[in-house]
Design an enzyme around this catalytic site. Sequence first.
Site, PDB file in Angstrom:
ATOM      1  N   LYS A 280      13.708  37.149  15.581  1.00 54.23           N
ATOM      2  CA  LYS A 280      13.386  36.628  16.903  1.00 54.23           C
ATOM      3  C   LYS A 280      13.618  37.723  17.944  1.00 54.23           C
ATOM      4  CE  LYS A 280      13.811  32.169  19.223  1.00 54.23           C
ATOM      5  NZ  LYS A 280      14.514  30.877  19.230  1.00 54.23           N
ATOM      6  N   GLU A 365      16.495  13.847  16.493  1.00 61.14           N
ATOM      7  CA  GLU A 365      16.837  12.920  17.577  1.00 61.14           C
ATOM      8  C   GLU A 365      17.175  11.527  17.061  1.00 61.14           C
ATOM      9  OE1 GLU A 365      14.175  16.148  19.195  1.00 61.14           O
ATOM     10  OE2 GLU A 365      14.068  14.780  17.479  1.00 61.14           O
ATOM     11  N   ARG A 393      11.586  10.345  20.892  1.00 60.05           N
ATOM     12  CA  ARG A 393      11.475  10.315  19.441  1.00 60.05           C
ATOM     13  C   ARG A 393      12.516   9.389  18.806  1.00 60.05           C
ATOM     14  NH1 ARG A 393      10.294  16.266  17.274  1.00 60.05           N
ATOM     15  NH2 ARG A 393       8.548  15.183  16.310  1.00 60.05           N
TER      16      ARG A 393
END
Length: 634
Positions: A280, A365, A393
């Site tokens: 990253k 979630e 969600r």
Amino acid sequence: MLLPQINDPQQLKALSVEELATLAEEIRRFLIEKLTATGGHLGSNLGVVELTLALHYCYDSPRDKMIYDVGHQAYVHKILTGRQDRFDTLRKKDGLCGFVKRAESEHDVWEAGHSSTSLSAAMGMAMARDLKGEDNKVIAVIGDGALTGGMAFEALNHIGHERRKLMVILNDNEMSIAPNVGAMHNYLSKIRSDRHYLRAKDEVEGLLKKIPAIGGRLAKTAQNVKDSLKYMMVPGVLFEELGFTYLGPVDGHDVEKLIDTFHQADNVSGPVLVHVLTTKGKGYKPAETDFYKSHAISPYKIESGQSLKAVGNPMYTEVFGETLIELGREDKRLIAVTPAMPGGSGLFPFAKEFPDRMIDVGIAEQHAATLCAALAMEGMKPVYAVYSTFMQRAYDQIVHDICRHNANVMFAIDRAGFVGADGETHQGVYDIAFMRHIPNMVMMMPKDENELRHMMKTALEYNDGPIAYRYPRIDGTGVALDAELKPLPIGTWERLRPGDDYAVLACGPMVQVAEEAAELLRREGIQLGVVNARFLKPLDSSMLLDLAHAGTGMIVMEEACEAGSLGSAVLEFYAEHEIYDARVHLMGVPDIFVEHGSIKEQRQQTGLTVEAVISRVKAMKASSAFAYKTTSTS
């Protein structure tokens, strides 16, 4: 320079592998320079440059479907598909979206601002392809973080069962799922996908089974040996057992190896998982060393990566984090739970002080919600710290596991209201509507950061069920913060300005908008009352009855969808009390998805401005329909 010449991904196919590597460095420089002005998801896109180049080199977009999960890692894809000349408009109103967007390009075949959807989408597209008798490729690129989402596992299970031909690329930019075991591992990965090896394996097993008496046992022994080797030497055994052919890990910054691996994957008849290791922020030291800040960065100095954001008042998120520490010291039962957003939710300081009471469940979630319910049932005080858009969600778990059980869960709903550049997939304008109607729920929203602190104290001392406080993605107002925190009486509003003829019932940041409008109207001789409607559920019944009996013309103003939110609640209240002549106007988000831009522009688009309030009050004043005061009673 190669990059200015690339306007279509087909042009990549004329380049050599060496030229692709050169192009990768040009793309990195392009991203680093462009995002200094616009901000955006820098780290994730620097990490997928070679991967995206290899995909477009090997496959034919849009015929071959490339699905990016979440979609914030698709900047390179946008560059290669004819949009590099629009990057100055990235995440700006009417400009390029920060995520994949179908309306933007035929190459954007799937759009998502939430994670873990790519595998289900890929399966759907592969099934549609087969039903139509077509032969295009389907490729899903999913990050190791997104793979923690339950939906991704549901899709893996289905894909492995159906065994349709598609490719999943696991972009692993944090850690390997399993260790790289070297040359033997790479060799096994390659020969397992080789057509000649696969055919030879089937032929040997067939021949063994034909040997009288012992053939079946020999074939079974051979299979057991093969499986034993796989378990010892292949890190992707989980995916193999789910029905995938596993290839990798592959260096995600080696274009030649990526191309070779994709060609191997094409030789497999069923689903393939290619495990790609990337870094990253690759190629930009500030992004590599601080991957969290570089994930979604505001405009910055190219030399240091330091943000150019002007220093202002602390954000609501910061105030939340600091106050949670105060409350955590006060009550050892308090536990913070977040679905993969400890930094974005301001929980890093809390985690540092209370490492045992900070739970990051990953992108899960639903699990977070049910976990909180169980914690509450066992006497703990869980705080579910979640963005409004991501909380959508967990709706089923909020209804079924939290509210139905009347579990004493505290919801800290961040990014409530407009979110600016992240746009339509992230707008926090729906949570009032989908939570307000659930029995046992209490909902609050503060007018400023000091009131947020008192709401947090209110939630901690509340013991009668679930309770939520929601707050926006903006700087605080700069008010002084009270040292002593006191709980607010549940269901009470606050009159900030008197006004019998007209009043704005506002919540959150709209309180400041209403106050500014009231001050400007006062100079013109019009008195506009302002009410801080801080409790979204339950409502302040006494104040609503007083306003109706006084014949006050009311404007309910909220940075939330009009359908089902506070305005709807007020109208329902008057209908329930058979007050049919109450004068109520709604100012909220209309029935549209509000796209990316600044929060100021989004408020202008939806009419949530000082000017709009003034115009509405003057229209009410001029209208003969509002020239009298009602005398009706409930």
